[in-house]
Design a protein around this motif. Structure first.
Motif, short mmCIF file in Angstrom:
data_model
loop_
_atom_site.label_atom_id
_atom_site.label_comp_id
_atom_site.label_asym_id
_atom_site.label_seq_id
_atom_site.Cartn_x
_atom_site.Cartn_y
_atom_site.Cartn_z
N VAL A 138 -0.17 -4.65 5.93
CA VAL A 138 -0.59 -4.09 4.64
C VAL A 138 -0.43 -5.12 3.54
O VAL A 138 0.61 -5.79 3.44
CB VAL A 138 0.25 -2.84 4.29
N TYR A 139 -1.46 -5.24 2.73
CA TYR A 139 -1.39 -6.07 1.52
C TYR A 139 -1.35 -5.14 0.32
O TYR A 139 -2.24 -4.29 0.15
CB TYR A 139 -2.61 -6.99 1.42
N ASP A 140 -0.33 -5.27 -0.50
CA ASP A 140 -0.16 -4.45 -1.69
C ASP A 140 -0.72 -5.20 -2.89
O ASP A 140 -0.16 -6.21 -3.32
CB ASP A 140 1.34 -4.15 -1.89
N GLY A 141 -1.84 -4.70 -3.43
CA GLY A 141 -2.48 -5.34 -4.56
C GLY A 141 -1.76 -5.14 -5.88
O GLY A 141 -2.20 -5.62 -6.91
N LYS A 142 -0.61 -4.44 -5.84
CA LYS A 142 0.24 -4.25 -7.01
C LYS A 142 -0.51 -3.62 -8.18
O LYS A 142 -0.54 -4.14 -9.28
CB LYS A 142 0.87 -5.57 -7.45
N GLY A 143 -1.09 -2.48 -7.92
CA GLY A 143 -1.78 -1.75 -8.98
C GLY A 143 -1.87 -0.30 -8.60
O GLY A 143 -0.91 0.30 -8.14
N ASP A 148 -5.49 -2.73 -2.50
CA ASP A 148 -4.70 -2.74 -1.27
C ASP A 148 -5.60 -2.93 -0.04
O ASP A 148 -6.78 -2.57 -0.05
CB ASP A 148 -3.92 -1.43 -1.12
N ARG A 149 -5.01 -3.49 1.00
CA ARG A 149 -5.74 -3.74 2.25
C ARG A 149 -4.86 -3.34 3.43
O ARG A 149 -3.64 -3.37 3.36
CB ARG A 149 -6.11 -5.23 2.38
N VAL A 150 -5.51 -3.01 4.55
CA VAL A 150 -4.79 -2.63 5.78
C VAL A 150 -5.48 -3.25 6.99
O VAL A 150 -6.71 -3.29 7.08
CB VAL A 150 -4.76 -1.09 5.95
N GLY A 151 -4.67 -3.71 7.91
CA GLY A 151 -5.17 -4.18 9.20
C GLY A 151 -4.34 -3.52 10.30
O GLY A 151 -3.24 -3.03 10.04
N TYR A 152 -4.85 -3.52 11.54
CA TYR A 152 -4.11 -2.86 12.62
C TYR A 152 -4.42 -3.52 13.95
O TYR A 152 -5.45 -4.17 14.14
CB TYR A 152 -4.46 -1.37 12.67
N SER A 153 -3.50 -3.36 14.89
CA SER A 153 -3.55 -4.10 16.15
C SER A 153 -4.72 -3.73 17.04
O SER A 153 -5.15 -4.53 17.88
CB SER A 153 -2.23 -3.90 16.91
N TRP A 154 -5.24 -2.51 16.91
CA TRP A 154 -6.33 -2.08 17.79
C TRP A 154 -7.71 -2.35 17.19
O TRP A 154 -8.71 -1.76 17.59
CB TRP A 154 -6.17 -0.62 18.16
N ALA A 155 -7.78 -3.25 16.25
CA ALA A 155 -9.06 -3.57 15.61
C ALA A 155 -10.09 -4.08 16.62
O ALA A 155 -11.29 -3.84 16.46
CB ALA A 155 -8.86 -4.61 14.52
N VAL A 156 -9.64 -4.77 17.64
CA VAL A 156 -10.57 -5.31 18.64
C VAL A 156 -10.17 -4.85 20.04
O VAL A 156 -10.42 -5.54 21.03
CB VAL A 156 -10.61 -6.85 18.58
N ALA A 170 -2.75 -7.38 13.04
CA ALA A 170 -3.93 -8.12 12.62
C ALA A 170 -3.97 -8.28 11.10
O ALA A 170 -3.23 -7.62 10.38
CB ALA A 170 -5.19 -7.38 13.09
N ALA A 171 -4.86 -9.15 10.64
CA ALA A 171 -5.00 -9.37 9.20
C ALA A 171 -5.46 -8.10 8.49
O ALA A 171 -6.19 -7.29 9.07
CB ALA A 171 -6.02 -10.49 8.95
N PRO A 172 -5.04 -7.89 7.25
CA PRO A 172 -5.42 -6.68 6.50
C PRO A 172 -6.82 -6.80 5.92
O PRO A 172 -7.02 -7.42 4.88
CB PRO A 172 -4.35 -6.61 5.40
N TYR A 173 -7.80 -6.21 6.59
CA TYR A 173 -9.19 -6.37 6.17
C TYR A 173 -9.83 -5.07 5.67
O TYR A 173 -10.85 -5.11 4.98
CB TYR A 173 -10.02 -6.91 7.34
N GLU A 174 -9.26 -3.91 6.00
CA GLU A 174 -9.82 -2.65 5.53
C GLU A 174 -9.45 -2.43 4.06
O GLU A 174 -8.32 -2.73 3.64
CB GLU A 174 -9.28 -1.48 6.35
N THR A 175 -10.38 -1.90 3.27
CA THR A 175 -10.12 -1.66 1.86
C THR A 175 -9.77 -0.20 1.59
O THR A 175 -10.24 0.70 2.29
CB THR A 175 -11.34 -2.05 1.01
N VAL A 176 -8.96 0.01 0.58
CA VAL A 176 -8.51 1.36 0.22
C VAL A 176 -9.51 2.03 -0.72
O VAL A 176 -9.95 1.44 -1.70
CB VAL A 176 -7.12 1.30 -0.45
N GLU A 177 -9.85 3.28 -0.40
CA GLU A 177 -10.72 4.07 -1.26
C GLU A 177 -9.90 4.90 -2.24
O GLU A 177 -10.20 4.98 -3.43
CB GLU A 177 -11.59 4.99 -0.41
#
Length: 208
Positions: A138-143, A148-156, A170-177
């Motif tokens: 998880v990347y916290d965009g501090k707002g 914010d972004r999320v990645g997870y191990s089962w992406a592939v 995995a890298a945090p590539y999904e974006t928060v809605e």
């Protein structure tokens, strides 16, 4: 005249000391307030719905605290303090198909606004998922969560067929809605006791 001057000087001196004392008390109170507000350990908390253009409903929720695996795989390695829970779900836009999973955190690592956590699934309606370890980053965009972004191990891959080691994802590539994740980073003392080397890489012979 001398006595009057001395009296005035004394009064001014007392007043000055009172002001300085007040500033000192104020500063001390401020430091104490900051100390109380400062996080005592690393954490990853919050819930959010991911953005999907086709309307798929993907959600993550975390309540993880501590640092490093509480049960390290390496013999003799110092135990960490990671603990907590996670939950995620993925359903179609109409909510008729999909699955959920929840479980216990077995590792949390943080660095600045980024957290990587793993955990073992304890409840799920996805066949073959219970007992499997999964990872999150998880990347916290501090707002307000929109950065914010999320990645997870089962992406592939598929959760039932994957073997995920502790503390990896995995890298945090999904974006928060909507929603918000919070990452607090507190580096614990070096398990070896050599805090100076942990805080000063150059003294440890490590080149950045």
């Amino acid at each position: 005249m001398l006595r009057s001057t001395t009296l005035r000087t004394s009064v001014v001196g007392v007043a000055a000391l009172a002001v300085i004392g007040g500033l000192a008390v104020s500063a001390s109170a401020s430091v104490s307030d900051e100390a109380r507000k400062a996080p005592k350990e690393s954490s990853l908390t919050g819930s959010a719905k991911m953005f999907r253009a086709d309307g798929q409903q993907v959600r993550f929720s975390f309540d993880a605290h501590g640092f490093a695996p509480a049960e390290p795989d390496e013999p003799g390695a110092p135990a960490g303090t990671s603990r907590g829970t996670f939950r995620f779900s993925h359903y179609t836009a109409d909510g008729t198909q999909g699955a959920y999973a929840e479980g216990r955190i077995d590792c949390l690592l943080t660095g600045g606004p980024v957290a990587t956590a793993t955990g073992v699934i304890t409840r799920s309606d996805l066949p073959g998922a219970i007992g499997k370890r999964v990872g999150f980053t998880v990347y916290d965009g501090k707002g307000d969560g929109r950065k914010d972004r999320v990645g997870y191990s089962w992406a592939v891959g598929s959760i039932p067929t994957m073997e995920v080691p502790k503390c990896l994802s995995a890298a945090p590539y999904e974006t928060v809605e909507s929603g918000d994740f919070k990452v607090e980073h507190v580096l614990p003392p070096n398990p070896s006791g050599n805090t100076e080397k942990a805080e000063n890489p150059e003294k440890a012979g490590i080149k950045e």
